[in-house]
Design an enzyme around this catalytic site. Structure first.
Site: not given
Ligand code: GDP
Ligand code: MN
Length: 390
Positions: A109, A197
């Protein structure tokens, strides 16, 4: 402003950030063609909506053959995709992204966002990427590694190195990560992003670091200097009433209560929503017609507010400063006549020419109740909400 994954990936491409080969498609035939052109299997068929959690909702499928790809394309295009971010009503999928499938060894992530508490840019990464990142953040926040970049100094390779060491990369991946982090930071700053993101950021079996997903949000106040981003706007993905309001420069945000409210000035609007809550009811929206609102804006605001079928009562809270109360009252009366008022309206007014204003409202013959003060207005409107519920 939000954009689609395929659009975010276009920007990634511009900055040389590795992404899977693929292309957006808007029809079944187009999507099949993209799949065929990729020339390999598996391919991934991905719903393009402005919400995350698509994988879990059935909006991301891996196809091992042309026949399977066709099946998923037909299944996903046009489906109502419900994810934890869309709300129970879901979103209709109108666009697809078809990409080559990768050999994933690990899902990470990565995110960049401003940290308002210390005026820095926060780079955040985790080894525990993939579809359960929300759970990781909630239950094991120590697995989210953070590094803060001073924007006056700018991104330095040691910022990324500090992250890489804690992510247990081997040297080959570390090198790619440092280069990628620098480019992502560049993109983030050049495009005035409010969030970037990548989940998952993957390491393939061939040890290549690739952005498998891409999400970018932009600072609306900086959009005037990014015409290419404005082109990306997809009105299909936005609330219809919010789009309508933005045409008139009205600040309107739809909420889930049943008391519509119209206020001039954002601060007064926030306080009014609090007061509605305090009185036991729930606001259906935030609506600020602005400090210098015109009668026309009041009319448009009224129309937008009443188009929300959840609205069972309306509270108008206006301070007549720049706009005098009598002019405003006329605006309200005119608007109420035009929009065919179907729900009770409570009005609290204060300021210049308030007496004349009240008189205009009271003599209008419309179902308008003039309240003594803010609390009286909130109580009256809460009583309406309560009655609507029973
Ligand atoms: P989201 O659920 O809306 O965040 O959509 P993502 O783009 O993150 O996709 C969800 C999941 O699909 C990812 O976490 C991967 O596990 C899987 N996925 C996406 N693309 C591929 C791929 O090319 N190969 C494989 N094996 N899995 C993929
Ligand atoms: Mn994702």
């Amino acid at each position: 402003m939000k954009i689609h994954e395929f659009q975010a990936k276009e920007l990634f491409k511009k900055f040389d950030i590795p992404i899977p080969r693929g292309k957006a498609a808007f029809t079944v035939d187009e999507a099949k063609k993209v799949a065929a052109e990729l020339g390999t299997f598996p391919v991934v068929v991905k719903a393009q909506i402005h919400a995350g959690g698509r994988g879990k909702g059935g909006g991301v499928k891996l196809a091992k053959s042309a026949a399977e790809a066709e099946k998923y394309i037909k299944q996903i295009l046009g489906m109502t995709l419900v994810t934890h971010q869309t709300g129970p009503e879901g979103k209709v999928v109108k666009k697809l992204l078809v990409e080559e499938g990768l050999n994933i060894a690990k899902e990470l992530y990565m995110a960049i966002l401003p940290d308002r508490s210390n005026s820095t840019i926060l780079l955040m990464a985790s080894e525990a990427g993939g579809m359960d990142i929300e759970e990781v953040a909630a239950k094991t926040p120590e697995k989210l590694i953070k590094v803060w970049v001073n924007p006056a100094v700018g991104f330095q390779p040691y910022n990324a190195r500090a992250l890489a060491y804690q992510l247990n990369f081997d040297p080959e991946v570390t090198k790619q990560f440092i280069t990628m982090a620098g480019k992502l930071y560049d993109l983030f700053m050049k495009y005035d992003c409010s969030l970037l993101e990548i989940n998952p950021l993957v390491i393939t079996k061939e040890k290549k670091l690739i952005a498998l997903d891409a999400k970018i949000n932009f600072d609306d106040n900086a959009l005037y200097r990014h015409k290419d981003v404005v082109e990306f706007r997809d009105l299909n993905e936005e609330d219809a009433l919010e789009v309508e309001a933005s045409k008139y420069n009205i600040n309107y945000i739809k909420l889930d209560g049943n008391i519509g409210n119209m206020v001039n000035g954002a601060g007064l609007a926030m306080a009014t929503m609090d007061t509605i809550k305090l009185a036991g009811a729930s606001p259906a929206n935030f609506l600020d017609v602005g400090g210098g609102a015109s009668a026309e804006m009041v009319e448009n605001g009224f129309r937008i507010l009443l188009s929300d079928k959840n609205v069972k009562g309306v509270l108008i809270n206006i301070f007549g400063g720049i706009l005098r109360c009598d002019i405003l009252a006329n605006g309200v009366v005119e608007a109420a006549k035009k929009v065919k008022l179907t729900v009770p309206v409570v009005i609290r007014m204060k300021g210049t020419n308030v007496e004349q204003g009240k008189k205009i409202l009271e003599e209008s013959g419309l179902p308008l109740t003039v309240a003594k003060d803010v609390w009286d207005a909130a109580e009256k409107v809460a009583a309406i909400a309560k009655k609507a519920k029973n």
